[in-house]
Enzyme design. Structure first.
Site, mmCIF file in Angstrom:
data_model
loop_
_atom_site.group_PDB
_atom_site.id
_atom_site.type_symbol
_atom_site.label_atom_id
_atom_site.label_comp_id
_atom_site.label_asym_id
_atom_site.label_seq_id
_atom_site.Cartn_x
_atom_site.Cartn_y
_atom_site.Cartn_z
ATOM 1 C CG ASP A 158 -2.398 0.612 0.807
ATOM 2 O OD1 ASP A 158 -2.305 1.894 0.935
ATOM 3 O OD2 ASP A 158 -3.129 -0.116 0.956
ATOM 4 C CG HIS A 169 -5.406 3.973 1.266
ATOM 5 N ND1 HIS A 169 -4.848 2.524 1.272
ATOM 6 C CD2 HIS A 169 -6.444 3.997 0.975
ATOM 7 C CE1 HIS A 169 -5.835 1.994 0.604
ATOM 8 N NE2 HIS A 169 -6.945 2.932 0.273
ATOM 9 C CB SER A 212 -9.048 0.779 0.426
ATOM 10 O OG SER A 212 -8.805 0.894 -0.927
#
Length: 822
Positions: free
Chosen positions: A154, A204, A403
């Site tokens: 990620d 994220h 996600s």
């Protein structure tokens, strides 16, 4: 999220304070008003739903109750042990309350949102961690993913966060350096290991890592990840992710697999376009698969349209994860596949078959997880403040998307691999699908096999019990219905003091519609309190179809009306308020509000396997229920709408279309059930059966007989059906707390049920809710004497009347609409 915890009914903030203390005696004469109430008092005209806390040690005293009456307050409810009352009051009444020495504080009846510990509860992770049998099978320790290496491919991971601390559960943190513009010549891929924080511009990846395996250290375990015992390996490529960056993550995972026992790589990123098995990302994921690494991809956030599925998630060797709401529905934004699309291809001499659909669905809406300071997390500051306790705000943030759903499943995979390290990636994918929970109203191209069930999955990993017999994905159905649905939005500026005709929306129903469904949201003050409005559809001939005003209106804001085979012509959707003695013997009225709604028009274009339903009163409901996979016909092509519904048929249809979790004990106690029906009977009678029973603590949605048998061939009464459908909505607490007179909405009045004495006391609340939610109907009789000026309306429920298959089709179609709005 429409279902909330209402402070009026579930005030738990003060449970830690001893009720025998005199805590609520204030030190000064000034009454406390919360900030939100002060704001609405300044900006709104009222009336307002508020919670009054009195100066007392137990329930409100007679003097305090008299205070409310003297002020003209006529709608409210009081607590039994806490010195509190929830009331509807005007601004002037609230001002008078602030002058009383009896009052300690007044707070707005505001919405309390669910938080992320709900995610692990709803998927069964919390349940499996405390399961004694699982601990015994796991060497005496809870199943936490211990020792399983998971690569988080990620934006990076902030290893300074105590929940994912570098050197502890974050065993390695890698900064990828694949920026071609910075490279001279052709050199091996390089990366920097041991970087404490690789997530400096996004946040994220840190959020993803916390969902996978955060320890919850900064929230006393409340926001713990799914697999806190797993070993996390962060591979960060920064905020801007290119294909080469992603390939570096796969490369690192394969290269260092033995060093860190890497068994999983989770990828919450993707692209658009068609599936290409030879795309380098798909080649890389296949290489990881060949090494025994389970590869997960987010399905994408381009929904709700068809053909929006992340192409990297389509590879048959990966697990594609769709995003679900914690209520059991599919998130609108979650990408869908394409119905009937797929194919075969050959790679390295092996033939593969792929389908354009997700594999599984997992929680992906309003997910709370670990936070690092970045522009992305700063954007969610307002949402964070509303959903996260103040003490935890520096450490956690809220995000939504596939996600967020993908790392949840990655954590569950780690639990499976701890339970059975010999599982291959194909085994894991099949196991997740075979233990999934059916999601009513969705097809596999939208949700895959259904909602992930971690408890059943770990159970199967330990025991290899024959889960999967009840999963719709693997079923061959006898009946098929093709239908099309269109939607119209509308709004009504509701004002309770104007004429009904002013609180209406006019619309047209065309010839040949099979069903009409209208829904509005009566959200109330600041979209937090609920509004006691009644949605009524008026047909061209004057026939009215009412949503009724549920006694739970502060909890559930939606009002839904469904009409099968609606008459063509001009219709009206009217809003009417609560009046008279409909909830309490007080005069009440709904609140002014701009109410938004939708109209859905469905048309059946064709069907098979229902040869005997034409002309039957329930035919349109049967078609609708079959099209949504809520029930099925028989192998001989009939439905038999007038045949009595059997208990085993009810069990099958509940598991098929009411979102009931699978459950298979080691040894069944229902010895009278045929072997091919055991999975259904065990599922519906198990504790925590209903998906909407978030904590999985309520009774089953059906009950075994007193002698321990299931009695598969027995018929089902209307009272039993009320219990099953209301229990399936997760409303056990509301149903069992009911103690009033059984009534039903008729026009603008509540009519007492005459035969309520024939209903067992413990089931009256279920009947009340079934009536209020319009799942089941009452039977009305109107009488008028020769000299009586007005008629008298009587209502009965017929509690012992048996249910036909046609009756059930109508009820389950109404249940379906109630399910979608809870």
């Amino acid at each position: 999220m429409r279902k909330i915890l209402c402070a009026l009914l579930t005030m738990t903030l003060l449970l830690s304070i001893s009720l025998s203390s005199n805590y609520f005696v204030k030190a000064s004469s000034q009454v406390i008003l919360d900030d939100q109430l002060q704001e609405v008092l300044f900006t709104e005209s009222g009336p307002f739903e508020v919670i009054v806390t009195f100066n007392a040690t137990g329930a409100p005293t007679n003097n305090q109750m008299q205070l409310l009456k003297d002020l003209g307050i006529k709608i409210g409810t009081t607590m039994k042990s806490l010195p509190m009352a929830g009331i509807v009051a005007t601004k002037a009444q609230i001002e008078k309350l602030t002058e009383s020495d009896e009052v300690f504080s007044i707070y707005l009846n505001k919405r309390l949102e669910y938080v992320n510990d709900i995610s692990t509860a709803v998927t069964g992770v919390d349940k499996l961690r405390t399961d004694d049998q699982f601990r015994k099978q796991n060497g005496g320790l809870p199943v936490t993913g211990k020792g399983v290496g998971i690569v988080v491919n990620d934006s990076g991971v902030d290893g300074t966060h105590k929940d994912i601390e570098y050197g502890r559960n974050l065993v390695q943190n890698v900064l990828g350096t694949t920026n071609l513009s910075s490279i001279t010549g052709i050199v091996p891929v390089s990366y920097t290991e041991g970087v404490i924080n690789t997530d400096t511009n996004s946040g994220h990846g840190t959020h993803v890592a916390g969902t996978v395996g955060g320890t919850g250290a900064m929230s006393a375990g409340k926001h713990e990840g799914v697999a806190p015992g797993a070993d996390l390996i962060g591979y960060g490529s920064g905020g801007a992710l290119l294909v080469l960056d992603s390939l570096g993550g796969f490369d690192y995972a394969i290269t260092h697999q033995e060093e860190y026992n890497i068994r999983i790589i989770t990828n919450s990123w993707g692209s658009s376009g068609d599936f290409d098995p030879y795309d380098p990302v798909n080649i890389a994921s296949k290489a990881a698969f060949d090494r025994g690494i389970v590869v997960l991809f987010a399905a994408g956030n381009e929904g709700p349209g068809e053909n929006t599925h992340n192409p990297y998630a389509k590879a048959p060797w990966v697990i594609s994860v769709a995003a679900g709401e914690k209520s059991g529905k599919l998130a609108d934004f979650s990408s869908r596949g394409t119905k009937g699309v797929g194919g075969t291809f050959t790679l390295n001499g092996q033939e593969w078959t792929w389908e354009d659909r997700p594999t599984i669905t997992a929680p992906g809406v309003d997910i709370i997880s670990t936070k690092t300071v970045s522009p992305l997390t700063l954007l969610s500051a307002d949402v964070d403040a509303a959903m996260i306790e103040t003490a935890y705000l520096p450490y956690y943030t809220v995000m939504s998307g596939t996600s967020m759903a993908t790392p949840h499943v990655a954590g569950i995979v780690a639990l499976l691999l701890e339970a059975n390290p010999l599982l291959s990636p194909s085994d894991v994918k099949e196991l997740l699908q075979k233990t999934a929970t059916n999601m009513p109203g969705y097809e596999s191209w939208e949700v895959g096999a259904g909602y992930v069930n971690a408890y059943a999955a770990v159970d199967k990993a330990f025991s290899n019990r024959p889960y999967g017999e009840t999963v719709n994905l693997y079923e061959n159905f006898n009946s098929e219905v093709e239908s099309e649905t269109t939607q119209q939005d509308f709004s009504i500026d509701y004002n309770p003091v104007t004429l009904v005709s002013d609180n209406a929306h006019v619309f047209t129903v065309t010839e040949g519609l099979s069903s009409l469904v209208a829904k509005v949201n009566g959200e109330g003050i600041l979209s937090q309190t609920g509004n006691s409005i009644n949605l009524v559809l008026v047909a061209p001939d004057g026939t009215e179809y009412s949503s009724g005003i549920s006694l739970l209106f502060p909890l559930y804001y939606d009002r839904t009306v469904s009409v099968n085979n609606p008459m063509p012509g001009t219709w009206k959707a009217e809003l009417r308020g609560l009046r008279g003695e409909e909830i309490n013997p007080t005069d009440g009225i709904a609140l002014p509000e701009v109410v938004n709604g939708t109209l859905k028009f469905s048309r059946v274009s064709g069907y098979t396997g229902l040869d005997d339903i034409e002309g039957h009163e329930a035919s349109e409901a049967i078609k609708m229920a079959v099209s949504e996979r809520l029930l099925d016909g028989y192998q001989n092509g009939t439905f038999k709408p007038d045949q009595q519904l059997k208990r085993i048929e009810l069990a099958k249809y509940l598991v098929m279309g009411a979102e009931i979790r699978q459950y298979l004990p080691e040894n069944t106690t229902l010895l009278d059930v045929e072997s091919h029906n055991v999975a259904y009977a065990e599922a519906v009678t198990a504790r925590g059966a209903a998906f909407k029973d978030i904590r999985q603590v309520f009774d089953g949605v059906m009950k075994a007989k007193e002698d321990g048998t299931f009695a598969s061939e027995d018929s089902v009464t209307r009272t039993e059906l009320a219990y099953s459908l209301v229990q399936a909505l997760g409303l056990q607490e509301e149903a069992t707390s009911f103690s009033g007179v059984l009534t039903v909405q008729y026009g603008e009045e509540r009519v007492v049920i005459k035969d309520a004495d024939q209903i067992p006391t413990e089931l009256k609340g279920y009947v009340q809710l079934a009536l209020d939610l319009n799942i089941l109907n009452a039977y009305f009789e109107i009488t008028q004497g020769t000299y009586e000026l007005t008629p008298t309306v009587y209502a009965t429920f017929a509690p012992s009347q048996t249910v036909t298959r046609g009756d059930f089709a109508v009820a389950i179609s109404r249940y379906y609409h109630a399910f979608l709005t809870q």
